[in-house]
Each structure stands twice: as structure tokens, then as C-alpha cells.
Scaffold this motif. Sequence first.
Motif, PDB file in Angstrom:
ATOM      1  N   LEU A  78      66.679  20.173  24.901  1.00  0.00           N
ATOM      2  CA  LEU A  78      66.584  21.197  25.933  1.00  0.00           C
ATOM      3  C   LEU A  78      65.311  22.023  25.809  1.00  0.00           C
ATOM      4  O   LEU A  78      64.758  22.469  26.804  1.00  0.00           O
ATOM      5  CB  LEU A  78      67.798  22.141  25.857  1.00  0.00           C
ATOM      6  N   ALA A  81      62.124  21.718  28.056  1.00  0.00           N
ATOM      7  CA  ALA A  81      62.078  22.051  29.483  1.00  0.00           C
ATOM      8  C   ALA A  81      61.005  23.097  29.781  1.00  0.00           C
ATOM      9  O   ALA A  81      60.403  23.094  30.847  1.00  0.00           O
ATOM     10  CB  ALA A  81      63.442  22.549  29.964  1.00  0.00           C
ATOM     11  N   SER A 172      69.468  23.931  30.157  1.00  0.00           N
ATOM     12  CA  SER A 172      68.266  24.497  29.542  1.00  0.00           C
ATOM     13  C   SER A 172      68.126  25.975  29.904  1.00  0.00           C
ATOM     14  O   SER A 172      67.801  26.814  29.053  1.00  0.00           O
ATOM     15  CB  SER A 172      67.037  23.725  30.014  1.00  0.00           C
TER      16      SER A 172
END
Length: 256
Positions: A78, A81, A172
Motif C-alpha cells: 500500500l 500508492a 491505501s
Amino acid sequence: MPFRKIEPQKLSRSVVHQIEGLILQGILRPGERLPAERDLAERLGVSRPSLRDAIAELHAAGLLTTRAGAGVFVADVLGSAFSPALIRLFASHDEAVFDYLSFRRDLEGLAAERAARLGSDPDLEVIGAIFGKMEAAHGKRDPSDEARLDAEFHMAIIEASHNIVMLHMMRSMFDLLRTGVFYNRQIMFRQRMTRGALLDQHRAIRDAILARDAAGARQAVERHLDFVAEALRESRKAERNAEIARLRVEQEAERR
């Protein structure tokens, strides 16, 4: 002719494909530990060497990570991102907070609409169960459990929307919220009146989704996030006023 002989797929590739699918669909989450090698090989019906080949391929792809003495885990993908520099900008500029809430309003409204239309019965059961835990946590003086369940409730709706791009993007975004990049969500649950209003808003979202009222679900999410944005504006205004009052008191003390 454009035909080629069909080659049987290696067992390890089938394992890779299955684990990739579970990560993509959000069923295996970042940081989640895979079962022990023997157990996982039995569940998949493959040999341990085939499983090791698959794990090595997923590790090389950056999807799995190994911790010495602890096992194999889904990698924390994540963080990729947003760059660290952009995260620092988010944290230091107020406008990012309200743009974040506006973004959530649009995306989560759509997710709630999709969940009401496309969510399976088990999806809706999860949403209902998490809200039930929120109601139980609401009676506690410490708001931390209710704040944590608030995030789980919203993520359950996004999962029920069955859009994998939206799922990973919003996961995210919620990770940044969890770490306090945008604001401390527990602040929203510290005032009793605000806390009660938030529970009522989540109940309205749940009721609309469980009734499969797509338009009503979207409107309930939009009303909820409009409320959150306004509450944050009032909180920021109160903080600024308190700082001005503090400076006035200090100045008056110096005049005496």
C-alpha cells in the motif's frame, strides 16, 4: 495458422495465480501471514517443492515477504500508492484534509451504491456485523474501538462494491488516515453529541445497503462525510480561536 500446441501449466504457476488473485481481491491483506508450508501445501493439494517455487516467484514479484523465524507474509504494497514527499505535503496542508474528504465522499458514495446493488448476502452480513460491534463499542468511554470499527465499516462497504481498483486505492487512503496523515479520527468520537450523530449516520448507511437501496446508500454516505467535513472545520476554527485567546492572555499578563 496461428495455433500453438497447448502446454500443461506447472503446478507452481497455478499456485502463483491463486495467491495473486487472493491479494488482488483483497482477501489476503498486507501484513497477513500465510499458513505454514506443510499446511498450505495440503490445502492447495500441491507438493512442498511446487509451493516453494511459487512462494519464491511471488517473493521476487514483491507480493510476499519472508520474516526470519516468523513465516511468509503478504507484502505491504500500500505504501507505494503515494511517495513519502507527497505524504509529507498531505500532512502539512489543511486543504489536503478537505480534498481527501471530498474524494472519499465521491468514491465511497459510489461504493455504497455498488454494494447495495452488487454486494452478496455474505458481504451485507459483514457490514451488519461490524455495525453491531460499533453499537457495542459506542457505550464505552474510550472511543478508540469505535474509531477503529468506523474504518472497518467503511472498508467493508468498499469490499462489497467488488471493484478491485477502488478497493486497493481506498485501502491505501485509509492506511494514511490510520497513521494520522490527514487527521486524528479519534477526535471525531470524543464529543458525546458528535459521537451519537456519527453512529446514527452509520446506521442509516447500513440500513440503506441492507435494504438494497442504492440511491439511499449513496445519499447516506454523502451526508455522513459532509458532516465529518463540517465538524473538522469547526474543530480547526475552535483550535485557532483558542490560540488567539491564549496570545491575548499572555499579552494582558505582560501589560500588568
